[in-house]
Design a protein around this motif. Structure first.
Motif, PDB file in Angstrom:
ATOM      1  N   ALA A 263       0.834  -1.204   0.000  1.00  0.00           N
ATOM      2  CA  ALA A 263       0.000   0.000   0.000  1.00  0.00           C
ATOM      3  C   ALA A 263       0.869   1.255   0.000  1.00  0.00           C
ATOM      4  N   ARG A 264       1.911   1.233   0.822  1.00  0.00           N
ATOM      5  CA  ARG A 264       2.810   2.390   0.906  1.00  0.00           C
ATOM      6  C   ARG A 264       3.541   2.597  -0.416  1.00  0.00           C
ATOM      7  N   GLU A 265       4.042   1.519  -1.027  1.00  0.00           N
ATOM      8  CA  GLU A 265       4.771   1.634  -2.287  1.00  0.00           C
ATOM      9  C   GLU A 265       3.874   2.183  -3.398  1.00  0.00           C
ATOM     10  N   LEU A 266       2.621   1.750  -3.422  1.00  0.00           N
ATOM     11  CA  LEU A 266       1.716   2.250  -4.458  1.00  0.00           C
ATOM     12  C   LEU A 266       1.447   3.737  -4.278  1.00  0.00           C
ATOM     13  N   LEU A 267       1.231   4.168  -3.041  1.00  0.00           N
ATOM     14  CA  LEU A 267       0.993   5.591  -2.791  1.00  0.00           C
ATOM     15  C   LEU A 267       2.219   6.419  -3.161  1.00  0.00           C
ATOM     16  N   GLU A 268       3.402   5.897  -2.864  1.00  0.00           N
ATOM     17  CA  GLU A 268       4.627   6.615  -3.239  1.00  0.00           C
ATOM     18  C   GLU A 268       4.749   6.712  -4.759  1.00  0.00           C
ATOM     19  N   GLN A 269       4.447   5.619  -5.435  1.00  0.00           N
ATOM     20  CA  GLN A 269       4.548   5.595  -6.893  1.00  0.00           C
ATOM     21  C   GLN A 269       3.592   6.601  -7.528  1.00  0.00           C
ATOM     22  N   LEU A 270       2.429   6.793  -6.891  1.00  0.00           N
ATOM     23  CA  LEU A 270       1.419   7.720  -7.417  1.00  0.00           C
ATOM     24  C   LEU A 270       1.582   9.127  -6.841  1.00  0.00           C
ATOM     25  N   ASP A 271       2.658   9.317  -6.061  1.00  0.00           N
ATOM     26  CA  ASP A 271       2.903  10.612  -5.412  1.00  0.00           C
ATOM     27  C   ASP A 271       1.688  11.040  -4.579  1.00  0.00           C
ATOM     28  N   ALA A 272       1.113  10.074  -3.884  1.00  0.00           N
ATOM     29  CA  ALA A 272      -0.106  10.332  -3.110  1.00  0.00           C
ATOM     30  C   ALA A 272       0.079  10.047  -1.630  1.00  0.00           C
ATOM     31  N   LEU A 273       1.330   9.783  -1.194  1.00  0.00           N
ATOM     32  CA  LEU A 273       1.582   9.449   0.208  1.00  0.00           C
ATOM     33  C   LEU A 273       1.644  10.712   1.049  1.00  0.00           C
ATOM     34  N   SER A 274       0.777  10.795   2.055  1.00  0.00           N
ATOM     35  CA  SER A 274       0.745  11.951   2.940  1.00  0.00           C
ATOM     36  C   SER A 274       1.584  11.725   4.188  1.00  0.00           C
ATOM     37  N   ALA A 275       1.402  10.586   4.841  1.00  0.00           N
ATOM     38  CA  ALA A 275       2.131  10.275   6.078  1.00  0.00           C
ATOM     39  C   ALA A 275       2.142   8.768   6.251  1.00  0.00           C
ATOM     40  N   THR A 276       3.134   8.280   6.976  1.00  0.00           N
ATOM     41  CA  THR A 276       3.222   6.849   7.209  1.00  0.00           C
ATOM     42  C   THR A 276       3.752   6.583   8.613  1.00  0.00           C
ATOM     43  N   GLU A 277       3.141   5.630   9.283  1.00  0.00           N
ATOM     44  CA  GLU A 277       3.603   5.110  10.559  1.00  0.00           C
ATOM     45  C   GLU A 277       3.640   3.598  10.429  1.00  0.00           C
ATOM     46  N   GLU A 278       4.028   2.919  11.485  1.00  0.00           N
ATOM     47  CA  GLU A 278       4.137   1.465  11.378  1.00  0.00           C
ATOM     48  C   GLU A 278       2.796   0.820  11.051  1.00  0.00           C
ATOM     49  N   THR A 279       1.726   1.302  11.667  1.00  0.00           N
ATOM     50  CA  THR A 279       0.419   0.660  11.496  1.00  0.00           C
ATOM     51  C   THR A 279      -0.585   1.539  10.765  1.00  0.00           C
ATOM     52  N   VAL A 280      -0.136   2.652  10.170  1.00  0.00           N
ATOM     53  CA  VAL A 280      -1.042   3.544   9.441  1.00  0.00           C
ATOM     54  C   VAL A 280      -0.322   4.102   8.218  1.00  0.00           C
ATOM     55  N   VAL A 281      -1.003   4.077   7.078  1.00  0.00           N
ATOM     56  CA  VAL A 281      -0.521   4.732   5.859  1.00  0.00           C
ATOM     57  C   VAL A 281      -1.617   5.688   5.405  1.00  0.00           C
ATOM     58  N   ARG A 282      -1.284   6.965   5.199  1.00  0.00           N
ATOM     59  CA  ARG A 282      -2.276   7.980   4.849  1.00  0.00           C
ATOM     60  C   ARG A 282      -2.006   8.539   3.453  1.00  0.00           C
ATOM     61  N   SER A 283      -3.089   8.863   2.750  1.00  0.00           N
ATOM     62  CA  SER A 283      -2.970   9.429   1.411  1.00  0.00           C
ATOM     63  C   SER A 283      -3.288  10.918   1.431  1.00  0.00           C
ATOM     64  N   PHE A 291      -4.278  -0.502  10.921  1.00  0.00           N
ATOM     65  CA  PHE A 291      -4.404  -1.810  11.564  1.00  0.00           C
ATOM     66  C   PHE A 291      -5.116  -1.704  12.900  1.00  0.00           C
ATOM     67  N   LYS A 292      -5.977  -2.700  13.180  1.00  0.00           N
ATOM     68  CA  LYS A 292      -6.540  -2.920  14.503  1.00  0.00           C
ATOM     69  C   LYS A 292      -6.545  -4.419  14.780  1.00  0.00           C
ATOM     70  N   PRO A 293      -6.304  -4.833  16.031  1.00  0.00           N
ATOM     71  CA  PRO A 293      -6.443  -6.251  16.371  1.00  0.00           C
ATOM     72  C   PRO A 293      -7.875  -6.709  16.119  1.00  0.00           C
ATOM     73  N   PRO A 294      -8.090  -8.009  15.928  1.00  0.00           N
ATOM     74  CA  PRO A 294      -9.413  -8.496  15.507  1.00  0.00           C
ATOM     75  C   PRO A 294     -10.577  -8.047  16.384  1.00  0.00           C
ATOM     76  N   ALA A 295     -10.470  -8.198  17.699  1.00  0.00           N
ATOM     77  CA  ALA A 295     -11.596  -7.824  18.557  1.00  0.00           C
ATOM     78  C   ALA A 295     -11.887  -6.328  18.464  1.00  0.00           C
ATOM     79  N   SER A 296     -10.836  -5.514  18.403  1.00  0.00           N
ATOM     80  CA  SER A 296     -11.033  -4.067  18.265  1.00  0.00           C
ATOM     81  C   SER A 296     -11.609  -3.717  16.899  1.00  0.00           C
ATOM     82  N   ALA A 297     -11.245  -4.491  15.879  1.00  0.00           N
ATOM     83  CA  ALA A 297     -11.768  -4.242  14.530  1.00  0.00           C
ATOM     84  C   ALA A 297     -13.278  -4.469  14.481  1.00  0.00           C
TER      85      ALA A 297
END
Length: 742
Positions: A263-283, A291-297
């Motif tokens: 997901a991160r690589e695609l956003l970078e390729q499209l120049d659409a990546l806004s921010a990235t953390e270990e468990t979150v990628v933003r456009s 990401f959320k654990p199953p019960a929290s999801a």
């Protein structure tokens, strides 16, 4: 000699886009010296998994080897001298790329079965000792290392090549060049399709375009290394580019790395990546992949403010059916699952969950990826790993067992020694266990074959296994161990004595001896014929010299009813949900003869459960509450004062209100739901009483859950109390009732 062999292995692996396994045997220090020479020859980016370190390698301890999930390496060294854990084997094999080498360091093979290691210590549960652990799995591992193609074995102490592992394979197939669909015939950016490495993966990304539409469910199945998680990541990134929120869940975050990486690589390729953390990628468009654990999801799906636009459930086969069902909502969802892998069993997912999925209101589509991405389809190391770890084990073909009935079956006591010499039966038995449980791992295979406290019992039809139970002998511990347990120490491998002593504060629980049913499984072709209960009957009759039988599991109403019907009674409900399974755990006991342990723990449970339901268990599923209380079969002892009966009768037949004095109402409802003779309420009435009286939800909350108005809820509660007054009421109750009957 060794350098020439390593170069030949690497050249052959690269030419065929396959992998090779090099086994270096000998003393630990000699093996470490030899692998340093090998790594110098390879000049590769190597990883060492083991308890020692090498300056040439990135290092992971075996318990941390799951960090390799979702990554690929040219060379991985697994040092098995101090710990040979099968789960680790599965992880390192899956992380070696095509053209790469897996190097196994081991003691001299003929002497290895007689050596103790740190994994053996986990199998020697008290009161057993290390010397009680057998080495059946290790003998089998050695035999398969010597039998499979693509595996070289070198004794570094004597500089002798036992096997060279060379196979003279055909050259690798050509590279796949994807042709993206036309702009008018696609939903995702062209780059998402161009990033695919096989035709299977391209087809999967096309299928995942369904995540743009509500009430859609997609099942993506594949063996490891086929690119299913990467396909899900490309789809997630494409949705984020469009401003959508994609929730990703899995048993652990580490297993979803491929999703986030793609997901991160695609956003970078499209120049659409806004921010990235270990468990979150933003456009840039405001979308995100998170990401959320199953019960929290599942919690997020119920909250309007947190509801995502799409959900990806990765390694779905490693989650319980009860939890998976909670993702069957209008929010579009993809279930990505491994067919053969230590993360979970895809075929078990198929049997347990597919029927529920088909019965849902969702539009369901399936997609299977067969072609490996990291290595060629001819790779011999994948075949070796599948056989060694029984990743592709299956139960008997259904046509061979479909005629099984109580009168056609035999009760058998398979031994580990017999199974190790009968590959077909071992695969059949383990395949049935995998099918029935969503978290069967390679480590479980070793426990089955080597743990001194475990035993196997089975029912067979025409020699084929139709039902199997894995039993663990627990308790009977020394006074020293019992004292330490009561003081707070954990007792390895003694789940129920540990629970009864440590959490429930019973200092005498560990002195008794019991048999815990760890797993029980019946072939899906012959379920609902009473074979599971028949197997338990045979087990109960065989083991007469113990104090109790027990079981602990992620609870559902159906399982509670099954165990109750087989004589087990509730003694514990966990106060929290398991974050991965989303389930509360239940513990149940069945006595053998007169059992003081059984009597006091069933009594203690009845005494404390009322307070738990209005506090730590206030959100527990009412159907689980009903089934757990029914499985206490408590004596109908109800002590209420005349004044308390007046309050109850007034609320049931007159103008009285439950809210004014809830205490006696709770005792009445607890008695009713625990009384095996009290069959006077409908399931709906019992749910109402559980929610309002036992779990203390507000009238508005109960009304919403019951889909009725608050005033209708109040009236329904009064009506539900009426048969309870008739069943248990005293003379004071009868006198109070006359006020309303006249």
């Amino acid at each position: 000699m060794l350098v020439d062999l390593v170069q030949s292995l690497r050249d052959e692996a690269r030419r065929a886009n396959e992998r090779r396994l090099l086994v270096l045997t000998g003393t630990h220090e000699t093996c470490l010296d030899a692998v340093s020479t090998v790594l110098d020859t390879l000049a590769a980016d190597a990883v060492l998994v083991g308890h020692r370190t090498l300056k040439e390698c990135e290092h992971y301890r075996p318990k941390k080897s799951d960090a390799l999930l979702g990554t690929t390496r040219e060379c991985i060294v697994f040092d098995a001298h101090e710990e040979c854990r099968p789960n680790t084997i599965g992880r390192v094999v899956g992380a070696v790329d095509g053209g790469g080498l897996l190097i196994l360091l081991a003691p001299p093979l003929d002497a290895w079965p007689d050596q103790h290691d740190q994994f053996d210590e986990t199998l020697a549960v008290p009161p057993s000792e290390d010397t009680d652990v057998t080495r059946n799995f290790r003998r089998r591992l050695i035999a398969l290392l010597r039998a499979h193609e693509g595996i070289a074995i070198v004794d570094v102490d004597t500089q002798r090549i036992e096997r060279d592992g060379l196979t003279d394979p055909e050259p690798a197939d050509g590279t796949f060049h994807p042709t993206p669909p036309s702009e008018s015939n696609r939903s995702f950016p062209s780059a998402a399709y161009q990033s695919c490495l096989t035709a299977d993966q391209l087809r999967a990304v096309r299928t995942l375009e369904r995540l743009r539409e509500p009430a859609r469910a997609t099942v993506i199945e594949a063996d490891r290394g086929r690119g299913k998680s990467s396909a899900a990541g490309l789809a997630a990134g494409a949705l984020a580019v469009d401003g959508r929120d994609v929730l990703v869940t899995a048993p652990t975050f580490v297993g979803t790395r491929a999703v986030f990486t793609r997901a991160r690589e695609l956003l970078e390729q499209l120049d659409a990546l806004s921010a990235t953390e270990e468990t979150v990628v933003r456009s840039n468009a405001g979308g995100r992949v998170y990401f959320k654990p199953p019960a929290s999801a599942t919690d997020a799906l119920r909250e309007e403010s947190e509801k995502p636009d799409a959900v990806i459930v990765d390694e779905a086969a490693a989650l319980s059916v009860a939890l998976l069902e909670q993702f069957l909502t209008p929010t579009p969802v993809v279930f990505a699952t491994t067919i053969h892998g230590y993360e979970g069993a895809g075929r078990g997912f198929s049997v347990r969950f597919r029927d529920r999925l088909a019965e849902s209101d969702l539009d369901v589509t399936e997609c299977t990826l067969r072609r490996p991405i990291r290595y060629a389809t001819t790779d011999p190391i994948e075949r070796w790993a599948f056989r060694t770890l029984l990743l592709d084990a299956r139960p008997a073909v259904k046509e061979l067992v479909t005629d099984a009935r109580s009168e056609t079956i035999e009760y058998e006591r398979p031994t580990a020694e017999a199974l190790i010499n009968d590959e077909h039966r071992l695969r059949e038995l383990f395949g049935l266990l995998v099918l029935a449980h969503y978290r069967t791992e390679p480590d479980d295979l070793v426990r089955l074959l080597d743990a001194p406290n475990l035993s196997i019992r089975a029912l067979t039809h025409g020699g084929r296994i139709v039902s199997v139970a894995l039993l663990a002998r627990e308790g009977g511990l020394s006074r020293e161990t019992r004292t330490a347990a009561y003081a707070g120490d954990r007792i390895r491998g003694n789940m129920l004595p540990d629970l009864l002593t440590g959490q429930l504060r019973d200092p005498d629980a560990t002195a008794t001896t019991g048999m815990r049913v760890m797993r029980i499984a019946t072939h899906p072709a012959v379920r609902s014929r009473g074979l599971g209960s028949r197997l338990l009957d045979e087990i109960h009759a065989e083991f007469e010299q113990i104090d109790w039988f027990g079981v602990a599991y992620g609870t559902t109403p159906e399982l509670l009813r099954f165990w109750r019907e087989n004589g087990y009674r509730t003694v514990h409900l966990s106060t929290t949900r398991n974050e991965t399974s989303g389930e509360h755990s239940a513990a149940m006991l069945r006595p053998v003869g007169e059992s003081a342990l059984f009597e006091r723990h069933t009594r203690w449970f009845r005494e404390r459960i009322g307070g738990m339901l209005s506090d730590t268990l206030t959100d527990l599923d009412p159907d689980i509450v009903r089934a757990a209380l029914a499985a206490t079969d408590g004596p109908a002892v109800l002590e209420l004062t005349d004044r308390e009966w007046q309050l109850i009768v007034s609320a049931a037949f007159g103008p009285g209100q439950f809210d004014m004095h809830p205490g006696p109402f709770r005792r009445l409802v607890l008695t009713t739901l625990s009384d095996p003779t009290a069959d006077v309420l409908s399931a709906r009435e019992e749910r109402l009483l559980v929610r309002r009286v036992l779990q203390a939800h507000s009238w508005d909350e109960v009304a919403e859950a019951m889909e009725m108005s608050s005033s209708a809820c109040r009236r329904a509660l009064g009506r539900a109390l009426q048969p309870l007054v008739d069943l248990y009421g005293t003379q004071a109750a009868a006198d109070e009732r006359r006020w309303y009957d006249e």
